[in-house]
Design a protein around this motif. Structure first.
Motif, PDB file in Angstrom:
ATOM      1  N   ALA A 116     -10.451  14.976  -1.550  1.00 49.28           N
ATOM      2  CA  ALA A 116     -10.328  13.711  -0.270  1.00 49.28           C
ATOM      3  C   ALA A 116     -10.616  12.418  -1.157  1.00 49.28           C
ATOM      4  O   ALA A 116      -8.896  11.297  -0.375  1.00 49.28           O
ATOM      5  N   ILE A 117     -11.309  12.110  -1.995  1.00 49.72           N
ATOM      6  CA  ILE A 117     -11.725  11.151  -2.843  1.00 49.72           C
ATOM      7  C   ILE A 117      -9.901  11.106  -3.805  1.00 49.72           C
ATOM      8  O   ILE A 117      -9.644  10.187  -3.722  1.00 49.72           O
ATOM      9  N   ALA A 118      -9.621  11.745  -4.499  1.00 53.43           N
ATOM     10  CA  ALA A 118      -8.123  11.726  -5.360  1.00 53.43           C
ATOM     11  C   ALA A 118      -6.826  11.053  -4.066  1.00 53.43           C
ATOM     12  O   ALA A 118      -6.464  10.905  -4.903  1.00 53.43           O
ATOM     13  N   TYR A 119      -7.066  11.596  -2.988  1.00 58.77           N
ATOM     14  CA  TYR A 119      -5.685  11.848  -1.934  1.00 58.77           C
ATOM     15  C   TYR A 119      -5.933  10.397  -1.650  1.00 58.77           C
ATOM     16  O   TYR A 119      -4.763   9.730  -1.469  1.00 58.77           O
ATOM     17  N   VAL A 120      -7.098   9.482  -1.709  1.00 54.07           N
ATOM     18  CA  VAL A 120      -7.609   8.064  -1.343  1.00 54.07           C
ATOM     19  C   VAL A 120      -7.053   7.365  -1.639  1.00 54.07           C
ATOM     20  O   VAL A 120      -5.879   6.627  -2.419  1.00 54.07           O
ATOM     21  N   ILE A 126       0.254   4.075  -4.319  1.00 55.72           N
ATOM     22  CA  ILE A 126       1.541   4.198  -3.692  1.00 55.72           C
ATOM     23  C   ILE A 126       1.726   2.626  -2.918  1.00 55.72           C
ATOM     24  O   ILE A 126       2.763   2.141  -2.794  1.00 55.72           O
ATOM     25  N   ILE A 127       0.543   2.211  -1.906  1.00 51.61           N
ATOM     26  CA  ILE A 127       0.583   1.454  -0.885  1.00 51.61           C
ATOM     27  C   ILE A 127       0.364  -1.175  -1.560  1.00 51.61           C
ATOM     28  O   ILE A 127       1.177  -0.605  -1.620  1.00 51.61           O
ATOM     29  N   LYS A 128      -0.152  -0.122  -2.858  1.00 53.92           N
ATOM     30  CA  LYS A 128      -0.058  -0.703  -3.763  1.00 53.92           C
ATOM     31  C   LYS A 128       1.313  -1.570  -4.481  1.00 53.92           C
ATOM     32  O   LYS A 128       2.302  -2.365  -4.455  1.00 53.92           O
ATOM     33  N   LYS A 137       1.188   2.416   4.424  1.00 57.59           N
ATOM     34  CA  LYS A 137       0.735   1.197   4.815  1.00 57.59           C
ATOM     35  C   LYS A 137       0.336   1.122   6.563  1.00 57.59           C
ATOM     36  O   LYS A 137      -0.719   1.262   7.304  1.00 57.59           O
ATOM     37  N   LYS A 138       2.028   0.861   6.664  1.00 55.61           N
ATOM     38  CA  LYS A 138       1.887   0.488   8.014  1.00 55.61           C
ATOM     39  C   LYS A 138       1.846   2.025   8.771  1.00 55.61           C
ATOM     40  O   LYS A 138       0.624   2.532  10.448  1.00 55.61           O
TER      41      LYS A 138
END
Length: 201
Positions: A116-120, A126-128, A137-138
């Protein structure tokens, strides 16, 4: 790296993970349905882990659909995620062989927590890479389910040493939360695809 190759590699790894898990279900020596009794715990742990891998595959597919450029950081973050997911068969097999024992349940939670942490981490990179107008992000918004899941895993790890059954139920509950279809990304992508048509009318 092109996005298609990036996604194909991830899909392949997840398919192999599922294959490894099902191979852990050994055929019983016997020809009666009663002979399947010893296989039930292994099958139940496999079914739960299959569900988790399926959820990750589904969410990964939707997340990658927003990616336009695969950076080196995204590649390594994706490998980091796949590493933890590749440990799911081992943790699953240990639970199946030892039923609801504390240590196997605890390890299972640790693997799920790290995945779960790795997914975040992958999601944030990707957002960055997408900048201030990040489509991802949206789409994810406050990401309530993403924030709740690690808390549930931590609770399950703790309960594994006190009340193993409750720990197992928490893992099932966390999976069911994610089983509910999340169409935020699909909906946003559809809106973007429809925008040029609407402008042209």
């Amino acid at each position: 790296m092109k996005k298609a190759r990036f996604e194909a590699f991830s899909d392949g790894v997840m398919a192999i993970i599922i294959t490894i898990m099902v191979l852990e279900i050994k055929v019983p020596h016997g020809e009666q349905f009663s002979d399947l009794k010893d296989v039930i715990p292994v099958f139940l742990s496999y079914a739960l882990s299959f569900l988790y891998i399926g959820i990750y595959w589904n969410n990964h597919h939707h997340m990658v659909s927003t990616v336009h450029q695969v950076t080196g950081g995204i590649l390594w973050a994706n490998l980091h995620l796949l590493f933890w997911l590749s440990l799911v068969p081992f943790a699953t097999g240990w639970i199946g062989e030892n039923h609801l024992s504390a240590a196997p349940l605890s390890l299972y939670g640790c693997v799920l927590l790290m995945a779960a942490i790795a997914y975040v981490i992958l999601q944030n990179l990707i957002i960055k890479s997408q900048g201030q107008d990040s489509l991802l992000k949206k789409a994810i918004g406050k990401d309530i389910k993403g924030k709740i899941s690690p808390v549930l895993y931590l609770a399950a790890i703790a309960f594994a040493w006190l009340y193993p059954i409750i720990s197992g139920l928490i893992y099932v509950s966390a999976a069911l939360i994610w089983l509910i279809p999340d169409k935020r990304i699909e909906r946003l992508l559809r809106q973007i695809e429809d925008t040029p048509t609407q402008n042209g009318d």
